[in-house]
Design a protein around this motif. Structure first.
Motif, short mmCIF file in Angstrom:
data_model
loop_
_atom_site.label_atom_id
_atom_site.label_comp_id
_atom_site.label_asym_id
_atom_site.label_seq_id
_atom_site.Cartn_x
_atom_site.Cartn_y
_atom_site.Cartn_z
N ALA A 165 0.80 -1.22 0.00
CA ALA A 165 0.00 0.00 0.00
C ALA A 165 0.84 1.28 0.00
O ALA A 165 0.56 2.21 -0.75
CB ALA A 165 -0.93 -0.01 1.21
N ASP A 166 1.85 1.35 0.84
CA ASP A 166 2.64 2.58 0.98
C ASP A 166 3.21 3.03 -0.37
O ASP A 166 3.11 4.21 -0.74
CB ASP A 166 3.78 2.37 1.98
CG ASP A 166 4.69 3.58 2.06
OD1 ASP A 166 4.23 4.64 2.51
OD2 ASP A 166 5.86 3.47 1.65
N ILE A 167 3.79 2.10 -1.11
CA ILE A 167 4.41 2.44 -2.40
C ILE A 167 3.34 2.87 -3.40
O ILE A 167 3.54 3.84 -4.16
CB ILE A 167 5.21 1.25 -2.94
CG1 ILE A 167 6.41 0.95 -2.02
CG2 ILE A 167 5.67 1.52 -4.36
CD1 ILE A 167 7.39 2.09 -1.87
N GLN A 168 2.22 2.19 -3.43
CA GLN A 168 1.18 2.55 -4.39
C GLN A 168 0.56 3.91 -4.08
O GLN A 168 0.22 4.66 -4.99
CB GLN A 168 0.11 1.45 -4.45
CG GLN A 168 0.64 0.07 -4.87
CD GLN A 168 1.36 0.09 -6.21
OE1 GLN A 168 2.44 0.66 -6.35
NE2 GLN A 168 0.75 -0.54 -7.20
N TYR A 169 0.43 4.23 -2.80
CA TYR A 169 -0.04 5.56 -2.43
C TYR A 169 0.93 6.62 -2.94
O TYR A 169 0.51 7.67 -3.46
CB TYR A 169 -0.15 5.68 -0.90
CG TYR A 169 -1.49 5.31 -0.33
CD1 TYR A 169 -2.38 6.28 0.11
CD2 TYR A 169 -1.88 3.98 -0.20
CE1 TYR A 169 -3.61 5.95 0.66
CE2 TYR A 169 -3.10 3.63 0.34
CZ TYR A 169 -3.96 4.62 0.77
OH TYR A 169 -5.20 4.28 1.30
N ARG A 170 2.22 6.37 -2.80
CA ARG A 170 3.22 7.34 -3.26
C ARG A 170 3.13 7.55 -4.77
O ARG A 170 3.25 8.68 -5.25
CB ARG A 170 4.62 6.85 -2.88
CG ARG A 170 4.96 6.95 -1.41
CD ARG A 170 6.37 6.45 -1.12
NE ARG A 170 7.37 7.24 -1.85
CZ ARG A 170 8.67 6.91 -1.90
NH1 ARG A 170 9.10 5.83 -1.27
NH2 ARG A 170 9.51 7.67 -2.57
N LYS A 171 2.91 6.48 -5.51
CA LYS A 171 2.79 6.61 -6.96
C LYS A 171 1.59 7.46 -7.34
O LYS A 171 1.68 8.34 -8.21
CB LYS A 171 2.66 5.22 -7.60
CG LYS A 171 3.90 4.36 -7.52
CD LYS A 171 3.61 2.97 -8.07
CE LYS A 171 4.79 2.04 -7.88
NZ LYS A 171 4.47 0.65 -8.31
N ASP A 220 -11.84 7.72 -5.08
CA ASP A 220 -12.74 7.47 -3.95
C ASP A 220 -12.29 6.30 -3.08
O ASP A 220 -12.66 6.23 -1.90
CB ASP A 220 -14.15 7.18 -4.48
CG ASP A 220 -14.72 8.35 -5.25
OD1 ASP A 220 -14.87 9.43 -4.66
OD2 ASP A 220 -15.01 8.19 -6.46
N MET A 221 -11.53 5.39 -3.64
CA MET A 221 -11.09 4.24 -2.84
C MET A 221 -9.89 3.57 -3.50
O MET A 221 -9.55 3.82 -4.65
CB MET A 221 -12.23 3.22 -2.68
CG MET A 221 -12.61 2.45 -3.91
SD MET A 221 -11.54 0.98 -4.20
CE MET A 221 -12.47 0.13 -5.49
N ILE A 222 -9.24 2.70 -2.72
CA ILE A 222 -8.13 1.88 -3.22
C ILE A 222 -8.18 0.52 -2.55
O ILE A 222 -8.52 0.40 -1.36
CB ILE A 222 -6.76 2.56 -2.96
CG1 ILE A 222 -5.62 1.70 -3.53
CG2 ILE A 222 -6.56 2.82 -1.48
CD1 ILE A 222 -4.25 2.38 -3.47
N VAL A 223 -7.86 -0.51 -3.33
CA VAL A 223 -7.65 -1.86 -2.80
C VAL A 223 -6.28 -2.30 -3.27
O VAL A 223 -5.97 -2.25 -4.47
CB VAL A 223 -8.71 -2.85 -3.31
CG1 VAL A 223 -8.33 -4.29 -2.92
CG2 VAL A 223 -10.08 -2.51 -2.75
N THR A 224 -5.42 -2.69 -2.34
CA THR A 224 -4.13 -3.28 -2.69
C THR A 224 -4.15 -4.76 -2.32
O THR A 224 -4.94 -5.19 -1.48
CB THR A 224 -2.97 -2.60 -1.92
OG1 THR A 224 -3.13 -2.86 -0.52
CG2 THR A 224 -2.95 -1.11 -2.17
N SER A 225 -3.26 -5.52 -2.94
CA SER A 225 -3.20 -6.94 -2.59
C SER A 225 -2.68 -7.12 -1.17
O SER A 225 -2.93 -8.14 -0.54
CB SER A 225 -2.31 -7.70 -3.59
OG SER A 225 -1.00 -7.19 -3.61
N GLU A 226 -1.97 -6.10 -0.64
CA GLU A 226 -1.54 -6.17 0.75
C GLU A 226 -2.75 -6.15 1.67
O GLU A 226 -2.81 -6.90 2.65
CB GLU A 226 -0.61 -4.99 1.07
CG GLU A 226 -0.07 -5.03 2.49
CD GLU A 226 0.92 -3.92 2.78
OE1 GLU A 226 1.82 -4.13 3.60
OE2 GLU A 226 0.79 -2.83 2.18
N GLU A 227 -3.71 -5.33 1.35
CA GLU A 227 -4.94 -5.25 2.15
C GLU A 227 -5.81 -6.48 1.95
O GLU A 227 -6.34 -7.05 2.91
CB GLU A 227 -5.74 -4.00 1.77
CG GLU A 227 -7.07 -3.89 2.48
CD GLU A 227 -7.93 -2.75 1.97
OE1 GLU A 227 -8.95 -2.46 2.62
OE2 GLU A 227 -7.60 -2.17 0.93
N ALA A 228 -5.97 -6.90 0.69
CA ALA A 228 -6.86 -8.03 0.38
C ALA A 228 -6.29 -9.36 0.85
O ALA A 228 -7.03 -10.32 1.06
CB ALA A 228 -7.13 -8.07 -1.12
#
Length: 226
Positions: A129-135, A146-154
């Motif tokens: 998540a951290d890296i994808q937020y930075r991108k 409005d939202m994000i799903v990462t494989s780290e969260e899922a």
């Protein structure tokens, strides 16, 4: 009727391969300066480390993409201290890579147009998540989402059904009211279709070699699907 559009990030919202090359060049230069190894030697260690990290992780999760673990394994194989160098390599790679990430042609305009139509906008991406937020922040896309799903969260990678179910759940829409756009046919398009979403393939400006059984976007600059 499509009420939500969910985008993959890497090689969809920007050219991952091009930005990745800059990041890897920075890491190669560091290793050359500090460990006196040549480019070919570096990549031999790096790909062995990638394989080793995957074997140690042993499951299809976001940790597979964690460059800190990958660099740790590489330094172990080189006989160098991970605690002295791994985090430096990790930050050097991502700082350089993200600095060179540029939005795919037309994507910002498309996202603005979708937002004006009151379409719910989300992200569905493998990786941490951290890296994808930075991108997303660097690309200037974060304010429209409005939202994000990462494989780290899922806890699973695409094309796992659980991943897409979480995406749909967050939108508050039905699966058949959600479109999922990505560059990877197996993970993004077929995974979305299997979960009941409207899977769309982004070809990265390339001409498809054959007619596909699902919608195709060749360029975001000339997108008329919505």
């Amino acid at each position: 009727m499509i009420k939500a559009v969910i985008f993959d990030i890497d090689n969809t919202l920007y050219d991952f391969d091009a930005a990745n090359e800059y990041g890897m060049q920075a890491v190669v230069s560091y290793c050359s300066d500090h460990f006196n190894i040549q480019t070919q030697q570096f990549y031999e260690y790096y790909y062995k480390a990638w394989k080793l990290a995957n074997e140690r992780i042993g499951s299809d999760t976001a940790a597979l993409h964690n460059r800190l673990i990958r660099f740790q394994c590489m330094l172990e194989l080189m006989g160098k201290s991970p605690l002295l160098h791994a985090r430096t390599l990790f930050e050097l790679f991502w700082d350089t890579m993200i600095a060179h990430a540029k939005p795919s042609c037309g994507i910002l305009q498309l996202i603005r147009e979708l937002k004006e139509k009151h379409i719910y906008l989300g992200i569905g991406t493998d990786m941490t998540a951290d890296i994808q937020y930075r991108k997303l922040e660097k690309l200037g896309i974060a304010p429209y989402l409005d939202m994000i799903v990462t494989s780290e969260e899922a806890g699973v990678e695409k094309p796992h059904l659980k991943f897409f179910e979480l995406c749909v759940q967050k939108t508050g829409c039905l699966a058949n009211e959600c479109a999922f756009i990505g560059d990877n046919i197996e993970k993004d398009v077929k995974g979305a279709l299997a979960a009941g979403l409207y899977g769309i393939w982004y070809t990265q400006e390339k001409e498809p070699q054959q007619e596909m059984p699902f919608p195709v976007i060749q360029s975001f600059s000339d997108c008329h699907l919505f």
